[in-house]
Design a protein around this motif. Structure first.
Motif, PDB file in Angstrom:
ATOM      1  N   ILE A 129      -0.911  13.019   4.969  1.00 28.91           N
ATOM      2  CA  ILE A 129      -1.110  11.601   5.201  1.00 28.91           C
ATOM      3  C   ILE A 129       0.117  11.007   5.883  1.00 28.91           C
ATOM      4  O   ILE A 129       1.202  11.594   5.869  1.00 28.91           O
ATOM      5  N   GLU A 130      -0.087   9.868   6.479  1.00 27.73           N
ATOM      6  CA  GLU A 130       1.005   9.155   7.146  1.00 27.73           C
ATOM      7  C   GLU A 130       2.144   8.869   6.170  1.00 27.73           C
ATOM      8  O   GLU A 130       1.924   8.498   5.019  1.00 27.73           O
ATOM      9  N   ASP A 131       3.344   9.022   6.647  1.00 28.50           N
ATOM     10  CA  ASP A 131       4.528   8.639   5.885  1.00 28.50           C
ATOM     11  C   ASP A 131       4.805   7.162   6.175  1.00 28.50           C
ATOM     12  O   ASP A 131       5.231   6.808   7.284  1.00 28.50           O
ATOM     13  N   MET A 132       4.553   6.300   5.212  1.00 36.99           N
ATOM     14  CA  MET A 132       4.740   4.864   5.413  1.00 36.99           C
ATOM     15  C   MET A 132       6.166   4.411   5.090  1.00 36.99           C
ATOM     16  O   MET A 132       6.457   3.217   5.082  1.00 36.99           O
ATOM     17  N   GLY A 133       7.053   5.351   4.810  1.00 35.31           N
ATOM     18  CA  GLY A 133       8.442   4.983   4.594  1.00 35.31           C
ATOM     19  C   GLY A 133       8.824   4.913   3.130  1.00 35.31           C
ATOM     20  O   GLY A 133       8.139   5.449   2.261  1.00 35.31           O
ATOM     21  N   ASP A 134       9.924   4.233   2.876  1.00 35.39           N
ATOM     22  CA  ASP A 134      10.493   4.175   1.524  1.00 35.39           C
ATOM     23  C   ASP A 134      10.493   2.777   0.913  1.00 35.39           C
ATOM     24  O   ASP A 134      10.963   2.596  -0.213  1.00 35.39           O
ATOM     25  N   ASP A 135      10.001   1.793   1.643  1.00 33.46           N
ATOM     26  CA  ASP A 135      10.147   0.416   1.190  1.00 33.46           C
ATOM     27  C   ASP A 135       9.049  -0.009   0.216  1.00 33.46           C
ATOM     28  O   ASP A 135       8.247  -0.916   0.490  1.00 33.46           O
ATOM     29  N   ASP A 175      14.804  -3.745  -6.471  1.00 36.96           N
ATOM     30  CA  ASP A 175      16.016  -3.157  -7.048  1.00 36.96           C
ATOM     31  C   ASP A 175      17.223  -3.340  -6.129  1.00 36.96           C
ATOM     32  O   ASP A 175      18.367  -3.360  -6.602  1.00 36.96           O
ATOM     33  N   ALA A 176      16.967  -3.450  -4.834  1.00 35.46           N
ATOM     34  CA  ALA A 176      18.047  -3.646  -3.865  1.00 35.46           C
ATOM     35  C   ALA A 176      18.405  -5.111  -3.681  1.00 35.46           C
ATOM     36  O   ALA A 176      19.270  -5.438  -2.861  1.00 35.46           O
ATOM     37  N   GLY A 177      17.738  -5.994  -4.429  1.00 32.71           N
ATOM     38  CA  GLY A 177      18.074  -7.407  -4.380  1.00 32.71           C
ATOM     39  C   GLY A 177      17.202  -8.270  -3.494  1.00 32.71           C
ATOM     40  O   GLY A 177      17.509  -9.446  -3.263  1.00 32.71           O
ATOM     41  N   HIS A 178      16.097  -7.724  -2.991  1.00 36.53           N
ATOM     42  CA  HIS A 178      15.189  -8.506  -2.146  1.00 36.53           C
ATOM     43  C   HIS A 178      14.589  -9.663  -2.951  1.00 36.53           C
ATOM     44  O   HIS A 178      14.297  -9.528  -4.137  1.00 36.53           O
ATOM     45  N   ASP A 179      14.421 -10.802  -2.303  1.00 35.34           N
ATOM     46  CA  ASP A 179      13.796 -11.957  -2.949  1.00 35.34           C
ATOM     47  C   ASP A 179      12.392 -11.573  -3.417  1.00 35.34           C
ATOM     48  O   ASP A 179      11.574 -11.082  -2.635  1.00 35.34           O
TER      49      ASP A 179
END
Length: 332
Positions: free
Chosen positions: A91-97, A104-108
């Motif tokens: 399947i497509e690799d949609m990334g890590d986000d 956990d990285a502090g995103h709003d």
């Protein structure tokens, strides 16, 4: 030959057939299912390998729901190659986000949760969403899940199994509480709709950039189930203000009586889900050797206790308190 080596040989054969035998394989951290994933990398290219052992996982269900969600305009991974009999897919690799990693990285948090809410609104409003061959989230399914609490959590906590009378009282109480919501078939319920299974594949304004994961067990049921799964997360605290923002977004344009009914169904299905999850987390530890999930038990029990204050759940609350009167104190 061990089953592990047999599976490894089957994987190698699949990768050869798909032309990915020369890729570097990077296993991902396993989740609570029997599925496993690995990232395949080679010069200038990459994809994901899904390993879904046929004895435990239904790869066809995943592929069917994936195609259906894609047809509804939602963001799912493209399917690049499959072997249903062996239980493998590329399947497509949609990334890590994933939302979890971003938070956990502090995103709003609010833009992410509101995007997830918009996805649900679009799914629940789409006239063809329920035109798919999946089972209903009926009384039998709901009770089978609720039973996990009494079969796994209760004996683990108190050191003895529930008696036949205790279990029957518990199951009867659930049947009475869920009698109306168990008949609802108005939504495609993805069942594990929370931040671990949502991804950003672009911006946070367009639902086409919200990637969906782990939906292969979808059923037809109440729209309240996925909504409460989002705002009453077993693995993450959701602040009351964030929950309020989600509810305001989802209920915009609804009549007061519709909002009241939605909130009632969220309490009923939230309680059922929390009872189920408490049982599953204990089972994952004792049967499957995954004790990490026990760390979430206190949160799950707090959510369960709060939901059980709903008047319609009085019988369930009484049956639980009779079996495990201090269940909220459980620590494993």
């Amino acid at each position: 030959m061990t089953s592990a080596s047999t599976r490894q040989e089957a994987r190698a054969k699949f990768l050869r057939e798909q032309g990915w035998h020369d890729a570097r394989i990077e296993p991902l951290t396993p989740d609570a299912s029997f599925r496993s994933y690995a990232r395949l990398r080679r010069a200038g290219d990459g994809c994901m390998l899904m390993d879904a052992p046929p004895a435990h996982e239904d790869l066809k269900a995943y592929l069917d729901i994936t195609a259906h969600l894609r047809a509804l305009g939602l963001r799912v991974a493209d399917t690049l190659g499959t072997d249903l009999e062996a239980g493998f897919a590329l399947i497509e690799d949609m990334g890590d986000d994933t939302f979890t990693r971003l938070l956990d990285a502090g995103h709003d948090a609010e833009p992410l949760y509101l995007l997830a809410t918009d996805v649900l609104k679009a799914l629940h409003a789409h006239p063809k969403a329920v035109e798919v061959d999946v089972p209903p989230y009926d009384m039998a399914a709901l009770l089978r899940e609720a039973e996990l609490f009494v079969d796994w959590f209760v004996p683990a906590f108190r050191g003895s199994e529930a008696s036949k009378t205790e279990k029957q009282r518990y199951m009867d109480a659930w049947q009475g509480a869920l009698k109306d919501v168990a008949r609802v078939r108005s939504a495609l319920v993805l069942r594990d709709y929370h931040v671990d299974n949502l991804m950003i594949t672009g911006g946070t304004e367009d639902i086409r950039h919200c990637g969906l994961l782990d939906y292969q067990d979808a059923l037809l049921g109440s729209p309240a189930y996925d909504l409460v799964s989002l705002v009453e997360d077993a693995r993450r605290d959701v602040p009351s203000g964030l929950r309020a923002a989600v509810m305001e977004r989802y209920t915009a344009g609804m009549q007061d009586n519709e909002v009241t009914a939605l909130e009632r169904d969220m309490a009923l299905l939230g309680a059922q889900r929390h009872a189920k999850v408490a049982g599953i987390f204990v089972r994952l530890s004792k049967r499957d050797g995954k004790p990490i999930y026990l760390g979430h038990i206190p949160r799950v029990l707090r959510l369960l206790s709060s939901a059980l204050k709903t008047p319609e759940l009085a019988g369930v609350r009484e049956s639980i308190e009779a079996m495990v009167p201090d269940y909220e104190s459980a620590r494993f």
